[in-house]
Design an enzyme around this catalytic site. Structure first.
Site, PDB file in Angstrom:
ATOM      1  N   HIS A 216      -8.008  30.299  -0.710  1.00 43.91           N
ATOM      2  CA  HIS A 216      -8.312  29.336   0.348  1.00 43.91           C
ATOM      3  C   HIS A 216      -7.976  27.920  -0.118  1.00 43.91           C
ATOM      4  CE1 HIS A 216     -10.892  32.715   1.869  1.00 43.91           C
ATOM      5  NE2 HIS A 216     -10.316  32.317   2.991  1.00 43.91           N
ATOM      6  N   ASN A 217      -6.706  27.622  -0.124  1.00 43.55           N
ATOM      7  CA  ASN A 217      -6.227  26.315  -0.572  1.00 43.55           C
ATOM      8  C   ASN A 217      -5.188  25.798   0.410  1.00 43.55           C
ATOM      9  OD1 ASN A 217      -3.811  27.749  -1.234  1.00 43.55           O
ATOM     10  ND2 ASN A 217      -4.691  28.285  -3.225  1.00 43.55           N
ATOM     11  N   HIS A 220      -2.315  28.182   1.454  1.00 39.70           N
ATOM     12  CA  HIS A 220      -2.701  29.131   2.505  1.00 39.70           C
ATOM     13  C   HIS A 220      -2.660  28.440   3.870  1.00 39.70           C
ATOM     14  CE1 HIS A 220      -5.008  31.908   4.958  1.00 39.70           C
ATOM     15  NE2 HIS A 220      -5.949  30.997   5.122  1.00 39.70           N
ATOM     16  N   ASP A 257      -9.246  25.988   7.432  1.00 40.90           N
ATOM     17  CA  ASP A 257     -10.098  26.295   6.275  1.00 40.90           C
ATOM     18  C   ASP A 257     -10.415  25.037   5.477  1.00 40.90           C
ATOM     19  OD1 ASP A 257     -10.716  29.000   6.439  1.00 40.90           O
ATOM     20  OD2 ASP A 257      -8.836  29.630   5.516  1.00 40.90           O
ATOM     21  N   ASP A 366      -3.934  33.710  10.589  1.00 42.82           N
ATOM     22  CA  ASP A 366      -4.879  33.601   9.479  1.00 42.82           C
ATOM     23  C   ASP A 366      -4.871  34.829   8.586  1.00 42.82           C
ATOM     24  OD1 ASP A 366      -6.861  32.445   7.914  1.00 42.82           O
ATOM     25  OD2 ASP A 366      -8.489  33.207   9.170  1.00 42.82           O
TER      26      ASP A 366
END
Length: 512
Positions: A216-217, A220, A257, A366
């Site tokens: 989750h960076n 992504h 995110d 996603d």
């Protein structure tokens, strides 16, 4: 008009400083003593960007009054560089302890540097924007390296290698890609977006992703944005979506995110994190992502030139899109999508139906990693599993119950991916293919089947290696069979029925 998501103002024991009230809404990083006293600069610089576990009553009141808040006060400390968030170094023994008030520090304004080359590039941006009035978007070319620019010419390809693109842009894939797409659609000129404000907003979005998260960076987020662009180009969508729909879709993908801490919602709940209480244990992370991007929009003033009602409506719709990515609500959205398709009553001339399709497109983007070519899909699978296992290691270290999928001793990458593909990805993308039966949809389903077969084969090879240390060489594959050159050394077929443990793994994946 009151914003629908703003929480009521609650009284405080003491007034909140005016400069704090003017700052943007995002995550809080300080205790009550830090909020209203004089924090230690080093402590603040270490805490900023990482989730705070402070649960003091006064802080809770403060957060409820302002919403989901990260304070950028005028105390004297330098903002951290991207990727410096020391989340995994948090000492759980101090989760609920109050910070100690220390002596005053000299106040000076903290400047957010909103360009890649710091002040030098900032000056060039402003100068170019004023001197090139005949073509204000010309300055975009200055940020593109040759190879990265060549890649952007094929940004609509499903084989787009976001990892390579991130390297070519020196870790700035999210900013570069999103800026390019907004410009390509003509949205910057159409919505009269200020160039410097937009650049600043995108850099701040990228900066607020935690680069130490394996999955989750910002990369992504860039990958999801590129996938969203591919879906926006599908015939049914490209003929129906308005410019506002496209703008919302791209911004939601880039920020869906934002400020993700690298742990899931159950982790926040069982550690009594204030965000879990603030959002009543419901879509905790998604609500935080939404509030964070709203805070950035307001801090940068990106939509400040629009009528107030239009700006609030944009914020609400962004929230609706981002909240749809909560995978625990997967069945809810999928059932609604399936019902629309069965009744054949989707009308993309209807604004609410278009918004629903944008939600489904963002959900697909996603979790589209299993539908990418094997070389890309395998990297994403390993990264997300690494993040799961990191959380499991934290839970073990501090004697917390280990979440499903997070125990590296009982789970493997292959097991997790097969379950996820079978029970989460396949149902969603099968319905998407019913809605948009195009070459892209068939390509995604084809990659999904081959990737699932590859993980099944790797799992079988692992079991064989454990039981037979010296197995005979496998027979040569028959021409035309197997996963093909893009899959490397994967298996040729997948099992017809998955093991019971796989279903359990798939159910656990919906916590993330």
């Amino acid at each position: 008009m009151e914003v629908c998501y703003q929480l009521p103002v609650l009284p405080l024991d003491r007034p909140v400083p005016k400069h704090v009230l003017s700052r943007r809404g995002a995550i809080s990083f300080s205790s009550s003593s830090s909020l209203f006293g004089a924090p230690d600069p080093r402590q603040l610089s270490q805490r900023r960007g990482a989730i705070s576990y402070d649960s003091s009553d006064q802080t809770a009141l403060y957060i409820r009054m302002l919403g989901d808040v990260r304070v950028r006060s005028q105390v004297g400390f330098e903002p951290e560089r991207r990727g410096s968030h020391p989340y995994l170094c948090v000492d759980f023994r101090t989760l609920h302890s109050r910070g100690e008030t220390v002596g005053p520090v000299s106040g000076r304004r903290v400047h957010r540097l909103f360009s890649f080359q710091r002040h030098l590039h900032t000056s060039r941006l402003v100068h170019s924007a004023t001197t090139c009035s005949h073509n204000p978007l010309h300055i975009l070319d200055e940020d593109y390296l040759g190879q990265a620019k060549c890649m952007l010419e094929k940004v609509g390809s499903w084989n787009f290698d976001i990892f390579l693109f991130d390297r070519l842009t020196n870790g700035n894939s999210l900013v570069t890609l999103t800026f390019h797409l907004l410009n390509q659609y003509g949205l910057i000129e159409l919505f009269q977006l200020d160039m410097v404000k937009l650049r600043r907003f995108l850099v701040m979005v990228q900066e607020d992703y935690h680069s130490q998260n394996p999955y989750h960076n910002a990369v992504h987020a860039a990958d999801v944005t590129q996938a969203m662009y591919c879906y926006l180009r599908e015939p049914k969508l490209s003929k129906s979506l308005t410019s506002c729909d496209i703008l919302l879709g791209l911004l939601a993908a880039a920020s869906h995110d934002l400020d993700h801490p690298g742990v899931n919602q159950p982790f926040l709940i069982k550690t009594n994190h204030y965000l879990a209480a603030l959002y009543r244990n419901t879509s905790v992370l998604e609500n935080h992502h939404w509030r964070s991007v709203v805070g950035l929009l307001r801090e940068t003033g990106l939509f400040s030139h629009l009528p107030a009602e239009d700006g609030l409506n944009m914020e609400r719709q962004l929230g609706s899109l981002i909240l749809a990515t909560d995978i625990s609500r997967q069945n809810e959205y999928l059932s609604k999508f399936r019902l629309h398709l069965d009744q054949d009553d989707l009308c993309l001339g209807n604004a609410s139906h278009r918004h629903f399709i944008l939600q489904m497109a963002l959900k697909c983007a996603d979790i589209c990693n299993p539908c990418r070519p094997w070389e890309l899909s395998k990297q994403w699978s390993e990264k997300v599993t690494s993040e799961f296992f990191q959380q499991g290691d934290i839970e073990k270290k501090h004697k917390l119950e280990v979440s499903q999928l997070c125990d590296s001793q009982t789970n493997t990458v292959g097991d997790i991916q097969i379950g996820f593909m079978t029970y989460v990805v396949e149902p969603l993308f099968s319905e998407w293919a019913r809605f948009s039966d195009t070459r892209l949809s068939q390509t995604m389903l084809g990659h999904l089947g081959l990737n699932k077969a590859s993980w099944s084969g790797l799992r079988a090879e692992g079991s064989l290696d454990e039981s037979e240390p010296d197995p005979d060489p496998p027979p040569e594959p028959v021409s035309g069979q197997g996963p093909g050159p893009c899959l490397g050394s994967g298996p040729a077929t997948a099992t017809a029925a998955e093991e019971p443990t796989t279903r359990t793994l798939a159910q656990g994946s919906q916590e993330f």
